[in-house]
Write an enzyme that holds these catalytic residues in place. Structure first.
Site, PDB file in Angstrom:
ATOM      1  N   GLY A   9      -9.391  19.866  27.567  1.00 29.24           N
ATOM      2  CA  GLY A   9      -8.522  18.698  27.695  1.00 29.24           C
ATOM      3  C   GLY A   9      -9.077  17.610  26.796  1.00 29.24           C
ATOM      4  N   GLN A  68       1.551  10.808  31.131  1.00 30.92           N
ATOM      5  CA  GLN A  68       2.796  10.145  30.717  1.00 30.92           C
ATOM      6  C   GLN A  68       2.575   8.690  30.358  1.00 30.92           C
ATOM      7  OE1 GLN A  68       5.651  10.603  33.873  1.00 30.92           O
ATOM      8  NE2 GLN A  68       5.938  12.799  33.513  1.00 30.92           N
ATOM      9  N   GLY A  69       2.142   7.894  31.347  1.00 28.27           N
ATOM     10  CA  GLY A  69       2.093   6.436  31.209  1.00 28.27           C
ATOM     11  C   GLY A  69       1.361   5.991  29.961  1.00 28.27           C
ATOM     12  N   GLU A  78       1.742  -1.293  34.080  1.00 32.04           N
ATOM     13  CA  GLU A  78       1.748  -0.366  35.212  1.00 32.04           C
ATOM     14  C   GLU A  78       1.185  -1.105  36.419  1.00 32.04           C
ATOM     15  OE1 GLU A  78       1.578   4.177  33.598  1.00 32.04           O
ATOM     16  OE2 GLU A  78      -0.328   3.161  33.763  1.00 32.04           O
ATOM     17  N   HIS A  98      -0.256  10.107  43.814  1.00 30.53           N
ATOM     18  CA  HIS A  98       0.687   9.308  43.029  1.00 30.53           C
ATOM     19  C   HIS A  98       1.929   9.079  43.889  1.00 30.53           C
ATOM     20  CE1 HIS A  98       3.212   7.866  39.794  1.00 30.53           C
ATOM     21  NE2 HIS A  98       2.166   7.891  38.971  1.00 30.53           N
ATOM     22  N   ARG A 138      -1.660   1.903  43.765  1.00 23.45           N
ATOM     23  CA  ARG A 138      -1.081   3.205  44.089  1.00 23.45           C
ATOM     24  C   ARG A 138      -1.252   3.651  45.530  1.00 23.45           C
ATOM     25  NH1 ARG A 138      -2.275   7.071  39.005  1.00 23.45           N
ATOM     26  NH2 ARG A 138      -0.764   5.881  37.811  1.00 23.45           N
ATOM     27  N   HIS A 150      -2.778  13.672  42.763  1.00 18.61           N
ATOM     28  CA  HIS A 150      -2.723  13.322  41.340  1.00 18.61           C
ATOM     29  C   HIS A 150      -4.080  13.259  40.650  1.00 18.61           C
ATOM     30  CE1 HIS A 150      -0.836  11.663  37.791  1.00 18.61           C
ATOM     31  NE2 HIS A 150      -1.560  10.574  37.842  1.00 18.61           N
ATOM     32  N   GLU A 163     -12.307  13.893  34.136  1.00 16.47           N
ATOM     33  CA  GLU A 163     -11.987  13.818  35.567  1.00 16.47           C
ATOM     34  C   GLU A 163     -13.012  14.533  36.438  1.00 16.47           C
ATOM     35  OE1 GLU A 163      -7.805  14.227  36.299  1.00 16.47           O
ATOM     36  OE2 GLU A 163      -8.112  14.493  38.454  1.00 16.47           O
ATOM     37  N   ARG A 190      -8.307   4.558  41.585  1.00 20.59           N
ATOM     38  CA  ARG A 190      -8.248   4.344  40.134  1.00 20.59           C
ATOM     39  C   ARG A 190      -7.065   3.459  39.742  1.00 20.59           C
ATOM     40  NH1 ARG A 190      -5.462   7.360  35.858  1.00 20.59           N
ATOM     41  NH2 ARG A 190      -4.470   8.420  37.601  1.00 20.59           N
ATOM     42  N   LEU A 210      -7.750   8.185  31.027  1.00 24.90           N
ATOM     43  CA  LEU A 210      -7.862   8.637  29.627  1.00 24.90           C
ATOM     44  C   LEU A 210      -8.841   7.733  28.887  1.00 24.90           C
ATOM     45  CD1 LEU A 210      -4.098   9.427  28.893  1.00 24.90           C
ATOM     46  CD2 LEU A 210      -5.939  11.077  29.262  1.00 24.90           C
TER      47      LEU A 210
HETATM   48  P1  FAD Z   1      -8.111  18.351  31.699  1.00 25.79           P
HETATM   49  O1  FAD Z   1      -7.223  17.754  30.706  1.00 25.79           O
HETATM   50  O2  FAD Z   1      -7.486  18.817  32.962  1.00 25.79           O
HETATM   51  O3  FAD Z   1      -8.852  19.574  31.023  1.00 25.79           O
HETATM   52  C1  FAD Z   1      -9.687  20.427  31.776  1.00 25.79           C
HETATM   53  C2  FAD Z   1     -10.008  21.632  30.924  1.00 25.79           C
HETATM   54  O4  FAD Z   1     -11.054  22.404  31.525  1.00 25.79           O
HETATM   55  C3  FAD Z   1      -8.842  22.591  30.753  1.00 25.79           C
HETATM   56  O5  FAD Z   1      -8.808  23.003  29.417  1.00 25.79           O
HETATM   57  C4  FAD Z   1      -9.205  23.772  31.669  1.00 25.79           C
HETATM   58  O6  FAD Z   1      -8.632  24.988  31.281  1.00 25.79           O
HETATM   59  C5  FAD Z   1     -10.713  23.788  31.496  1.00 25.79           C
HETATM   60  N1  FAD Z   1     -11.465  24.435  32.588  1.00 25.79           N
HETATM   61  C6  FAD Z   1     -11.464  24.115  33.891  1.00 25.79           C
HETATM   62  N2  FAD Z   1     -12.324  24.927  34.554  1.00 25.79           N
HETATM   63  C7  FAD Z   1     -12.881  25.758  33.642  1.00 25.79           C
HETATM   64  C8  FAD Z   1     -13.836  26.811  33.704  1.00 25.79           C
HETATM   65  N3  FAD Z   1     -14.393  27.195  34.859  1.00 25.79           N
HETATM   66  N4  FAD Z   1     -14.166  27.454  32.551  1.00 25.79           N
HETATM   67  C9  FAD Z   1     -13.606  27.113  31.376  1.00 25.79           C
HETATM   68  N5  FAD Z   1     -12.685  26.119  31.268  1.00 25.79           N
HETATM   69  C10 FAD Z   1     -12.335  25.455  32.382  1.00 25.79           C
HETATM   70  N6  FAD Z   1      -4.305   9.343  33.108  1.00 25.79           N
HETATM   71  C11 FAD Z   1      -4.151   8.249  32.350  1.00 25.79           C
HETATM   72  O7  FAD Z   1      -5.125   7.555  32.035  1.00 25.79           O
HETATM   73  N7  FAD Z   1      -2.909   7.908  31.908  1.00 25.79           N
HETATM   74  C12 FAD Z   1      -1.802   8.624  32.208  1.00 25.79           C
HETATM   75  O8  FAD Z   1      -0.708   8.297  31.787  1.00 25.79           O
HETATM   76  C13 FAD Z   1      -1.947   9.766  33.024  1.00 25.79           C
HETATM   77  N8  FAD Z   1      -0.868  10.496  33.382  1.00 25.79           N
HETATM   78  C14 FAD Z   1      -1.062  11.651  34.081  1.00 25.79           C
HETATM   79  C15 FAD Z   1       0.032  12.461  34.367  1.00 25.79           C
HETATM   80  C16 FAD Z   1      -0.145  13.664  35.021  1.00 25.79           C
HETATM   81  C17 FAD Z   1       1.055  14.536  35.322  1.00 25.79           C
HETATM   82  C18 FAD Z   1      -1.433  14.058  35.431  1.00 25.79           C
HETATM   83  C19 FAD Z   1      -1.644  15.355  36.145  1.00 25.79           C
HETATM   84  C20 FAD Z   1      -2.527  13.247  35.163  1.00 25.79           C
HETATM   85  C21 FAD Z   1      -2.357  12.041  34.500  1.00 25.79           C
HETATM   86  N9  FAD Z   1      -3.432  11.220  34.202  1.00 25.79           N
HETATM   87  C22 FAD Z   1      -3.250  10.105  33.445  1.00 25.79           C
HETATM   88  C23 FAD Z   1      -4.786  11.663  34.473  1.00 25.79           C
HETATM   89  C24 FAD Z   1      -5.385  12.239  33.184  1.00 25.79           C
HETATM   90  O9  FAD Z   1      -4.376  12.910  32.473  1.00 25.79           O
HETATM   91  C25 FAD Z   1      -6.514  13.183  33.458  1.00 25.79           C
HETATM   92  O10 FAD Z   1      -7.443  12.577  34.314  1.00 25.79           O
HETATM   93  C26 FAD Z   1      -7.209  13.577  32.164  1.00 25.79           C
HETATM   94  O11 FAD Z   1      -6.277  14.091  31.257  1.00 25.79           O
HETATM   95  C27 FAD Z   1      -8.274  14.599  32.463  1.00 25.79           C
HETATM   96  O12 FAD Z   1      -8.777  15.075  31.251  1.00 25.79           O
HETATM   97  P2  FAD Z   1      -9.948  16.143  31.297  1.00 25.79           P
HETATM   98  O13 FAD Z   1     -10.222  16.518  29.886  1.00 25.79           O
HETATM   99  O14 FAD Z   1     -11.050  15.635  32.139  1.00 25.79           O
HETATM  100  O15 FAD Z   1      -9.314  17.376  32.093  1.00 25.79           O
HETATM  101  C1  SIN Z   2       1.738   7.587  35.322  1.00 25.67           C
HETATM  102  O1  SIN Z   2       2.278   7.629  34.221  1.00 25.67           O
HETATM  103  O2  SIN Z   2       2.239   7.090  36.329  1.00 25.67           O
HETATM  104  C2  SIN Z   2       0.385   8.166  35.452  1.00 25.67           C
HETATM  105  C3  SIN Z   2      -0.595   7.204  34.968  1.00 25.67           C
HETATM  106  C4  SIN Z   2      -1.941   7.569  35.485  1.00 25.67           C
HETATM  107  O3  SIN Z   2      -2.091   8.469  36.292  1.00 25.67           O
HETATM  108  O4  SIN Z   2      -2.885   6.894  35.070  1.00 25.67           O
END
Ligand code: FAD
Ligand code: SIN
Length: 516
Positions: free
Chosen positions: A12, A45-46, A111, A227, A273, A334, A358, A369, A375
């Protein structure tokens, strides 16, 4: 045996952004359990919060973040977050993320619980997709080695230091050990623990379980954010309806058409939230309905279709034109505020083990949060991880010297009346007993069931069975932390302890005893 300077688990934003910075320093391997683009990030999204607007300042962003965190934010971490935000946004632009602009400047939206518009977005409501696609393209064009469909199953430790990782190739079943100097866990959250969730299938808390099993500290596990507005249509997944929709003027109505939020709190639809989610739940119970409605019919259709093209399209594909009709919504799991405890350099208590995104708990979110701060947290603290790792020979390794109170998972008498263990039963248990509203009795029941399930788990052999193991670990930690916290604060609400208590302005920290 392959050896790397950095092994990064996850692809991610945390994994990819860290990898792109780490490749400037040494060799990098990224392991990811699905395809490179399977993650929560791509559904964001946001947008990303950053104090770059004319009427904004780092101080204002600091205050909003601290207020949302309800007494549990780490002020030092929040200060870093808001101070370093503008430079990290500039980094994302340099990598090629096409943020939306208005009159030649970056466009900003509002937001909930932000005092001014400060959310940067891309493609209207497709911020995450643009980030993920841009960073994954950069990674693919670079020297970074990426192993897709490769599940990390164990952190290998030697002499209290990271040695490497054990991983399962999900396609061949082969298990391989990879050695390295540093591991960055970037495995995302655990939203799949709950029956209703906005999270993608990867969010099974793997990094938290692996870190805990390796004797890393995990903290704030009782704080999970729900959420307020996920689509609630029969047979349709709980697709997120961004908070930015309320930021642009959308309002919540109950099934009788009544705009209820002003009755609960002066900030109404743009309150934090946790308050909006609980108010919706209350309204659903009061009216005997499983949903409320988001109303945007008073907003110009042009604004809706250009600002929220994905949301508009998704709803239209399911027979709903949101410019004309009300959107049925209900809260859904969420975001995980808790996670692997790290300091302001992303370091855990194990030398060589870092956590980002995360899966980590830097302390910036506290008990709740602030929207779009996650992000931002990822890019700010991932950058600091790479800076720290460059310096690591010159600094004392991370092991914390301060005394902290650790909890371990409790020994519970194994109940023989537990329901059958399967994913839907686990998700229903968590939703019903460890969800938006909790009670001591319900948590106790959940803790017993989870302990019984854990004791009956067979040795994992493939991705689903490893994920189920990891989810049970996360669920147990969450439930026991929620039982310990005999108060209500932020996203953690207990009917038997409905007030916040000054003596609980502290963190729960779990560490496995005797783990190696
Ligand atoms: P992720 O993007 O979830 O990536 C995790 C990665 O780890 C994935 O590639 C997965 O396959 C890999 N993985 C997991 N376990 C293993 C394992 N055991 N071995 C190998 N690989 C593994 N936040 C904001 O700030 N603004 C927003 O607008 C917002 N909108 C959101 C909307 C939605 C629908 C959701 C669900 C979340 C939103 N969030 C938002 C929260 C934010 O998107 C996430 O907190 C953030 O993207 C997390 O990033 P990350 O890289 O930590 O995890
Ligand atoms: C949203 O677009 O409402 C999600 C934003 C966030 O989770 O930070």
């Amino acid at each position: 045996m392959s050896y790397y300077d950095y092994i990064i688990v996850g692809s991610g934003i945390a994994g990819l952004y860290s990898a792109l910075l780490a490749k400037e320093v040494g060799s990098v391997l990224v392991l990811t359990k699905g395809s490179i683009e399977e993650c929560n990030t791509r559904y964001a999204q946001g947008g990303i919060a950053a104090p770059i607007g004319k009427n904004d300042s780092a101080e204002l962003h600091f205050q909003d973040t601290i207020a949302a965190g309800d007494g549990l934010c780490n002020p030092e971490a929040v200060r870093i977050l808001v101070d370093e935000a503008p430079e990290r946004i500039a980094d994302l632009i340099k990598f090629g993320v096409p943020f939306d602009t208005l009159d030649g400047e970056i466009a900003l939206t509002k937001e909930a619980a932000h005092s001014v518009p400060r959310i940067i977005h891309a493609g209207g409501d497709a911020t995450g997709e643009h980030i993920e696609v841009t960073l994954s393209q950069q990674v693919r064009m670079s020297s970074i080695e990426v192993l897709e469909y490769c599940l990390a199953t164990q952190i290998l430790i030697d002499n209290d230091k990271v040695r490497g990782i054990r991983a399962l190739d999900c396609r061949t079943g082969l298990v391989t050990e990879y050695e390295c100097r540093f591991i960055i866990l970037a495995t995302g959250g655990a939203g799949r623990l709950f029956k209703y969730t906005t999270n993608s299938e990867v969010a099974t808390g793997d990094g938290i379980a692996l870190a805990f099993q390796a004797a890393a500290e995990v903290t704030d596990m009782e704080f999970f954010q729900f959420h307020p507005t996920a689509l609630r249509l029969p047979g349709v997944p709980p697709f997120l309806i961004s908070e930015a929709v309320r930021g642009e003027g959308g309002i919540l109505r109950n099934v009788e058409g009544y705009h209820f939020m002003p009755d609960y709190i002066p900030e109404a639809d743009l309150a934090p939230r946790d308050i909006v989610a609980r108010s919706i739940l209350h309204e659903m119970i009061k009216t005997g309905s499983d949903r409320v409605f988001l109303d945007v019919t008073h907003i110009s259709p042009r604004l809706i279709t250009t600002r929220f093209p994905h949301i508009y399209r998704f709803c239209l594909d399911h027979g709903l034109d949101i410019t004309k009709g009300l959107v049925p919504v209900a809260p859904a799991a969420h975001y995980f505020m808790g996670g692997v405890k790290v300091n302001s350099w992303g370091e855990t208590n194990i030398a060589g083990l870092f956590a980002a995104g995360e899966t980590a708990c830097t302390g910036v979110h506290g008990a709740n949060r602030l929207a779009s701060n996650s992000l931002l947290e990822v890019v700010v603290f991932s950058k600091r991880i790479i800076e720290r790792s460059r310096e690591i020979e010159k600094v004392i390794p991370s092991s914390r010297t301060t005394e902290v109170e650790h909890h371990s998972l409790s020994q519970r008498e194994v109940s023989h009346n537990a329901p059958r263990l399967n994913l839907p039963n686990l998700q229903s248990l968590l939703w019903d007993k460890v969800g938006i509203v909790r009670s001591g009795e319900g948590l106790d029941e959940a803790a017993d069931t989870l302990a019984a399930w854990q004791s009956s788990l067979p040795q994992p052999i493939d991705r689903p069975s490893y994920e189920l193991n990891n989810m049970i670990f996360n669920a147990r930690l969450m439930t026991e932390a929620a039982l310990l916290r005999q108060e209500s604060r932020g996203a953690h609400f207990r009917t038997d302890f409905p007030e916040s208590l000054p003596n609980w302005q502290k963190h729960t920290i779990f560490k496995a005893t005797g783990a190696t």
